[in-house]
Design a protein around this motif. Structure first.
Motif, PDB file in Angstrom:
ATOM      1  N   LEU A  88      71.910  44.916  14.677  1.00  0.00           N
ATOM      2  CA  LEU A  88      73.294  45.036  14.221  1.00  0.00           C
ATOM      3  C   LEU A  88      73.498  44.457  12.821  1.00  0.00           C
ATOM      4  CD1 LEU A  88      75.337  44.267  17.466  1.00  0.00           C
ATOM      5  CD2 LEU A  88      74.676  46.474  16.518  1.00  0.00           C
ATOM      6  N   THR A  89      72.799  43.387  12.508  1.00  0.00           N
ATOM      7  CA  THR A  89      72.929  42.775  11.181  1.00  0.00           C
ATOM      8  C   THR A  89      72.565  43.783  10.097  1.00  0.00           C
ATOM      9  OG1 THR A  89      72.514  40.567  12.030  1.00  0.00           O
ATOM     10  CG2 THR A  89      72.110  40.902   9.689  1.00  0.00           C
ATOM     11  N   THR A  90      71.520  44.551  10.333  1.00  0.00           N
ATOM     12  CA  THR A  90      71.097  45.581   9.380  1.00  0.00           C
ATOM     13  C   THR A  90      72.216  46.592   9.128  1.00  0.00           C
ATOM     14  OG1 THR A  90      68.823  45.355  10.135  1.00  0.00           O
ATOM     15  CG2 THR A  90      69.372  47.380   8.963  1.00  0.00           C
ATOM     16  N   LEU A  91      73.051  46.820  10.130  1.00  0.00           N
ATOM     17  CA  LEU A  91      74.134  47.805  10.034  1.00  0.00           C
ATOM     18  C   LEU A  91      75.470  47.188   9.610  1.00  0.00           C
ATOM     19  CD1 LEU A  91      73.276  49.730  13.302  1.00  0.00           C
ATOM     20  CD2 LEU A  91      72.742  50.409  10.942  1.00  0.00           C
ATOM     21  N   GLY A  92      75.484  45.886   9.360  1.00  0.00           N
ATOM     22  CA  GLY A  92      76.721  45.224   8.952  1.00  0.00           C
ATOM     23  C   GLY A  92      77.668  44.906  10.094  1.00  0.00           C
ATOM     24  N   ILE A  93      77.144  44.855  11.305  1.00  0.00           N
ATOM     25  CA  ILE A  93      77.958  44.501  12.474  1.00  0.00           C
ATOM     26  C   ILE A  93      77.545  43.102  12.915  1.00  0.00           C
ATOM     27  CG2 ILE A  93      78.556  45.092  14.850  1.00  0.00           C
ATOM     28  CD1 ILE A  93      77.803  48.011  14.190  1.00  0.00           C
ATOM     29  N   LYS A  94      78.522  42.202  13.029  1.00  0.00           N
ATOM     30  CA  LYS A  94      78.240  40.815  13.403  1.00  0.00           C
ATOM     31  C   LYS A  94      78.287  40.624  14.913  1.00  0.00           C
ATOM     32  CE  LYS A  94      80.371  38.936   9.250  1.00  0.00           C
ATOM     33  NZ  LYS A  94      81.430  38.075   8.728  1.00  0.00           N
ATOM     34  N   ILE A  95      77.416  39.746  15.398  1.00  0.00           N
ATOM     35  CA  ILE A  95      77.543  39.292  16.780  1.00  0.00           C
ATOM     36  C   ILE A  95      78.300  37.974  16.727  1.00  0.00           C
ATOM     37  CG2 ILE A  95      76.375  38.409  18.822  1.00  0.00           C
ATOM     38  CD1 ILE A  95      74.147  40.293  18.392  1.00  0.00           C
ATOM     39  N   HIS A  96      79.503  37.981  17.251  1.00  0.00           N
ATOM     40  CA  HIS A  96      80.281  36.736  17.286  1.00  0.00           C
ATOM     41  C   HIS A  96      79.758  35.798  18.360  1.00  0.00           C
ATOM     42  CE1 HIS A  96      82.883  38.032  14.224  1.00  0.00           C
ATOM     43  NE2 HIS A  96      83.888  38.480  14.928  1.00  0.00           N
ATOM     44  N   ASP A  97      79.284  36.371  19.476  1.00  0.00           N
ATOM     45  CA  ASP A  97      78.806  35.511  20.550  1.00  0.00           C
ATOM     46  C   ASP A  97      78.126  36.336  21.634  1.00  0.00           C
ATOM     47  OD1 ASP A  97      78.336  33.153  21.886  1.00  0.00           O
ATOM     48  OD2 ASP A  97      80.420  32.536  21.923  1.00  0.00           O
ATOM     49  N   HIS A  98      77.428  35.633  22.509  1.00  0.00           N
ATOM     50  CA  HIS A  98      76.875  36.220  23.726  1.00  0.00           C
ATOM     51  C   HIS A  98      77.212  35.246  24.842  1.00  0.00           C
ATOM     52  CE1 HIS A  98      73.182  38.044  25.994  1.00  0.00           C
ATOM     53  NE2 HIS A  98      74.240  37.923  26.767  1.00  0.00           N
ATOM     54  N   LEU A  99      77.906  35.737  25.842  1.00  0.00           N
ATOM     55  CA  LEU A  99      78.314  34.924  26.977  1.00  0.00           C
ATOM     56  C   LEU A  99      77.528  35.348  28.208  1.00  0.00           C
ATOM     57  CD1 LEU A  99      82.164  35.357  26.493  1.00  0.00           C
ATOM     58  CD2 LEU A  99      80.733  33.521  25.591  1.00  0.00           C
ATOM     59  N   ILE A 100      77.074  34.369  28.974  1.00  0.00           N
ATOM     60  CA  ILE A 100      76.485  34.656  30.282  1.00  0.00           C
ATOM     61  C   ILE A 100      77.421  34.052  31.313  1.00  0.00           C
ATOM     62  CG2 ILE A 100      74.544  34.369  31.850  1.00  0.00           C
ATOM     63  CD1 ILE A 100      72.708  34.140  29.457  1.00  0.00           C
ATOM     64  N   ILE A 101      77.882  34.903  32.213  1.00  0.00           N
ATOM     65  CA  ILE A 101      78.848  34.508  33.229  1.00  0.00           C
ATOM     66  C   ILE A 101      78.116  34.317  34.556  1.00  0.00           C
ATOM     67  CG2 ILE A 101      80.956  35.180  34.450  1.00  0.00           C
ATOM     68  CD1 ILE A 101      81.335  34.864  31.397  1.00  0.00           C
ATOM     69  N   GLY A 102      78.321  33.168  35.179  1.00  0.00           N
ATOM     70  CA  GLY A 102      77.782  32.902  36.511  1.00  0.00           C
ATOM     71  C   GLY A 102      78.923  32.557  37.441  1.00  0.00           C
ATOM     72  N   LYS A 103      78.651  32.518  38.720  1.00  0.00           N
ATOM     73  CA  LYS A 103      79.688  32.157  39.692  1.00  0.00           C
ATOM     74  C   LYS A 103      80.141  30.718  39.503  1.00  0.00           C
ATOM     75  CE  LYS A 103      77.975  35.348  43.143  1.00  0.00           C
ATOM     76  NZ  LYS A 103      77.177  35.534  44.332  1.00  0.00           N
ATOM     77  N   PHE A 104      79.254  29.886  38.944  1.00  0.00           N
ATOM     78  CA  PHE A 104      79.535  28.455  38.853  1.00  0.00           C
ATOM     79  C   PHE A 104      79.733  27.968  37.426  1.00  0.00           C
ATOM     80  CE2 PHE A 104      76.518  29.321  42.374  1.00  0.00           C
ATOM     81  CZ  PHE A 104      77.446  29.283  43.399  1.00  0.00           C
ATOM     82  N   GLY A 105      79.913  28.880  36.493  1.00  0.00           N
ATOM     83  CA  GLY A 105      80.127  28.488  35.106  1.00  0.00           C
ATOM     84  C   GLY A 105      79.664  29.562  34.154  1.00  0.00           C
ATOM     85  N   GLU A 106      79.694  29.258  32.886  1.00  0.00           N
ATOM     86  CA  GLU A 106      79.276  30.201  31.879  1.00  0.00           C
ATOM     87  C   GLU A 106      78.586  29.478  30.727  1.00  0.00           C
ATOM     88  OE1 GLU A 106      83.134  28.843  32.017  1.00  0.00           O
ATOM     89  OE2 GLU A 106      82.727  30.659  33.092  1.00  0.00           O
ATOM     90  N   ILE A 107      77.780  30.233  29.992  1.00  0.00           N
ATOM     91  CA  ILE A 107      77.070  29.714  28.820  1.00  0.00           C
ATOM     92  C   ILE A 107      77.516  30.530  27.622  1.00  0.00           C
ATOM     93  CG2 ILE A 107      74.802  29.606  27.679  1.00  0.00           C
ATOM     94  CD1 ILE A 107      74.995  27.466  29.730  1.00  0.00           C
ATOM     95  N   ASN A 108      77.709  29.851  26.517  1.00  0.00           N
ATOM     96  CA  ASN A 108      78.129  30.456  25.261  1.00  0.00           C
ATOM     97  C   ASN A 108      76.969  30.260  24.282  1.00  0.00           C
ATOM     98  OD1 ASN A 108      79.209  30.194  22.532  1.00  0.00           O
ATOM     99  ND2 ASN A 108      81.206  30.433  23.483  1.00  0.00           N
ATOM    100  N   PHE A 109      76.319  31.334  23.837  1.00  0.00           N
ATOM    101  CA  PHE A 109      75.142  31.222  22.975  1.00  0.00           C
ATOM    102  C   PHE A 109      75.438  30.500  21.660  1.00  0.00           C
ATOM    103  CE2 PHE A 109      71.507  34.169  24.248  1.00  0.00           C
ATOM    104  CZ  PHE A 109      71.799  34.079  25.596  1.00  0.00           C
ATOM    105  N   CYS A 110      76.608  30.706  21.095  1.00  0.00           N
ATOM    106  CA  CYS A 110      76.919  30.042  19.818  1.00  0.00           C
ATOM    107  C   CYS A 110      77.022  28.537  19.983  1.00  0.00           C
ATOM    108  CB  CYS A 110      78.198  30.605  19.216  1.00  0.00           C
ATOM    109  SG  CYS A 110      77.967  32.243  18.540  1.00  0.00           S
TER     110      CYS A 110
END
Length: 158
Positions: A88-110
């Motif tokens: 995506l970076t090559t195409l000028g599209i930014k990744i703001h974040d990647h979230l992983i959702i679990g039943k007991f919480g979530e992780i935010n890559f940033c």
């Protein structure tokens, strides 16, 4: 975050979704780009990029769930995110974040430092902005509805 949790936390198989955003971080569309098994979902950077170009996205937020309930990212989760980011970076599209959702919480890559070049996190809407140096904004759907209670982001000048 509430939207993602409600949509994905109780799924019995992995699902990979992409929130496509315009230049003002207004939601263009939220799409499931992959459905998998109890512990894997196939994701193709080419397909994420293709769809991003089709909808004229300037940025994306990647989201997937872990049916096991544990949102800890696996090695393949991290590698796949890096591959999508490179594409995506090559195409000028930014990744703001990647979230992983679990039943007991979530992780935010940033917040975890797993994505370089952007810092984004969901936070308590009651947090005093004077205490948090990040400028708040909301992801808003095309009809004006708020997708999340509060979302903040600060992006590198790079």
């Amino acid at each position: 975050m509430d939207y993602c949790r409600i949509t994905m936390a109780q799924l019995e198989t992995e699902e990979f979704r992409v929130l496509f955003l315009d230049r003002k971080n207004v939601l263009i569309t939220d799409e499931a780009l992959g459905r998998g098994t109890v512990d894997h979902v196939p994701v193709y950077p080419r397909e994420v990029a293709k769809r991003g170009l089709e909808v004229n996205a300037s940025a994306v937020i990647l989201v997937h769930n872990h049916p096991s309930g544990d949102p800890t990212p696996s090695g393949p989760d991290i590698q796949m995110t890096q591959e999508i980011n490179n594409t995506l970076t090559t195409l000028g599209i930014k990744i703001h974040d990647h979230l992983i959702i679990g039943k007991f919480g979530e992780i935010n890559f940033c917040v975890e430092g797993l994505i370089q070049g952007a810092l984004a996190r969901f936070f308590d809407p009651n947090l005093d902005p004077a205490v948090d140096p990040l400028a708040p904004f909301r992801i808003v759907t095309g009809n004006g509805e708020h997708l999340t209670k509060a979302y903040t982001a600060k992006f590198d000048a790079a």
